[in-house]
Design a protein around this motif. Structure first.
Motif, PDB file in Angstrom:
ATOM      1  N   TYR A   1     -10.726  -2.228 -11.025  1.00 50.18           N
ATOM      2  CA  TYR A   1      -9.218  -2.125 -11.440  1.00 50.18           C
ATOM      3  C   TYR A   1      -9.031  -2.780 -12.621  1.00 50.18           C
ATOM      4  O   TYR A   1      -8.479  -2.062 -13.665  1.00 50.18           O
ATOM      5  CB  TYR A   1      -8.608  -2.249 -10.030  1.00 50.18           C
TER       6      TYR A   1
ATOM      7  N   THR B   1       0.779  -1.162   0.138  1.00 50.41           N
ATOM      8  CA  THR B   1      -0.036  -0.030  -0.097  1.00 50.41           C
ATOM      9  C   THR B   1       0.863   1.240  -0.084  1.00 50.41           C
ATOM     10  O   THR B   1       0.411   2.302  -0.333  1.00 50.41           O
ATOM     11  CB  THR B   1      -0.958   0.055   1.306  1.00 50.41           C
TER      12      THR B   1
ATOM     13  N   TRP C   1     -10.596  -2.215  -5.851  1.00 53.59           N
ATOM     14  CA  TRP C   1      -9.284  -2.478  -6.510  1.00 53.59           C
ATOM     15  C   TRP C   1      -9.166  -3.851  -7.157  1.00 53.59           C
ATOM     16  O   TRP C   1      -7.969  -4.414  -7.369  1.00 53.59           O
ATOM     17  CB  TRP C   1      -8.100  -2.471  -5.248  1.00 53.59           C
ATOM     18  N   ASN C   2     -10.448  -4.539  -7.382  1.00 53.86           N
ATOM     19  CA  ASN C   2     -10.460  -5.951  -7.966  1.00 53.86           C
ATOM     20  C   ASN C   2     -11.149  -5.692  -9.284  1.00 53.86           C
ATOM     21  O   ASN C   2     -10.394  -5.082  -9.988  1.00 53.86           O
ATOM     22  CB  ASN C   2     -11.340  -6.662  -7.033  1.00 53.86           C
TER      23      ASN C   2
ATOM     24  N   ALA D   1       1.024   2.124  -3.702  1.00 52.15           N
ATOM     25  CA  ALA D   1      -0.201   2.249  -4.310  1.00 52.15           C
ATOM     26  C   ALA D   1      -0.336   3.535  -5.102  1.00 52.15           C
ATOM     27  O   ALA D   1       0.326   4.364  -4.817  1.00 52.15           O
ATOM     28  CB  ALA D   1      -1.455   2.018  -3.445  1.00 52.15           C
TER      29      ALA D   1
END
Length: 175
Positions: A132, A91, A128-129, A94
């Motif tokens: 993304y 992270t 973020w899955n 990120a």
């Protein structure tokens, strides 16, 4: 003013195994923020699995300034596609497009082997899955399009306790 880090990519080496597990564990903690504490509380991948994937050259790592491993993509070569099993970035790194670059590294490797598709399974609504991966050129695979290998993977997910009603398979065709 400190210079921005320079990222390079390479196959994971044996000495990266524990770092890969740490990155995966840290990335999993984000799931607590979306109420998925079962994932956040889960242990990292087994060391033996990581070591086996490293030996098979099925993990690519992102390295910052030539020293620190900050992310990885783990994949499984299949006859007509590469299945992306895991993509994690610390992270603290990120927002620097490291995940996108890791996917491009996997795509480049696939193309070099005349593989024309990347596939993966991910959570539909976690930002973020699936959202993304859509931005990276993946599209959802309809239930009717799932082949035997993807159905078997879905069944394995359910056996591990994953809620497949919240997940989706996705694919990206490689030109």
């Amino acid at each position: 003013m400190q210079a921005a880090p320079v990222f390079t990519f390479r196959f994971a080496a044996p000495q990266d195994a524990q770092t890969i597990r740490s990155i995966e564990f840290e990335a999993g903690q984000r799931f607590a923020d979306v109420g998925m504490t079962g994932i956040a509380d889960g242990p990292p991948m087994a060391l033996e699995l990581v070591e086996r994937k490293i030996a098979a050259r099925e993990i690519i790592v992102a390295v910052a300034d030539g020293l620190t491993c900050v992310g990885f993509a783990m994949f499984e070569p299949q006859p007509t596609r590469f299945y992306v099993q895991e993509l994690d970035v610390l992270t603290t790194h990120a927002g620097q497009r490291i995940g996108a670059a890791l996917i491009e590294q996997v795509a480049r490797l696939a193309r070099a082997q005349q593989i024309t598709q990347l596939t993966l399974s991910t959570y539909r609504a976690v930002p973020w899955n699936a959202p993304y991966y859509r931005r990276l050129g993946f599209r959802e695979i309809a239930e009717a399009e799932l082949d035997a290998a993807l159905i078997a993977r879905r069944d394995a997910h359910m056996a591990r306790g994953l809620d497949e009603s919240k997940r989706v398979f996705m694919r990206r065709d490689l030109a």
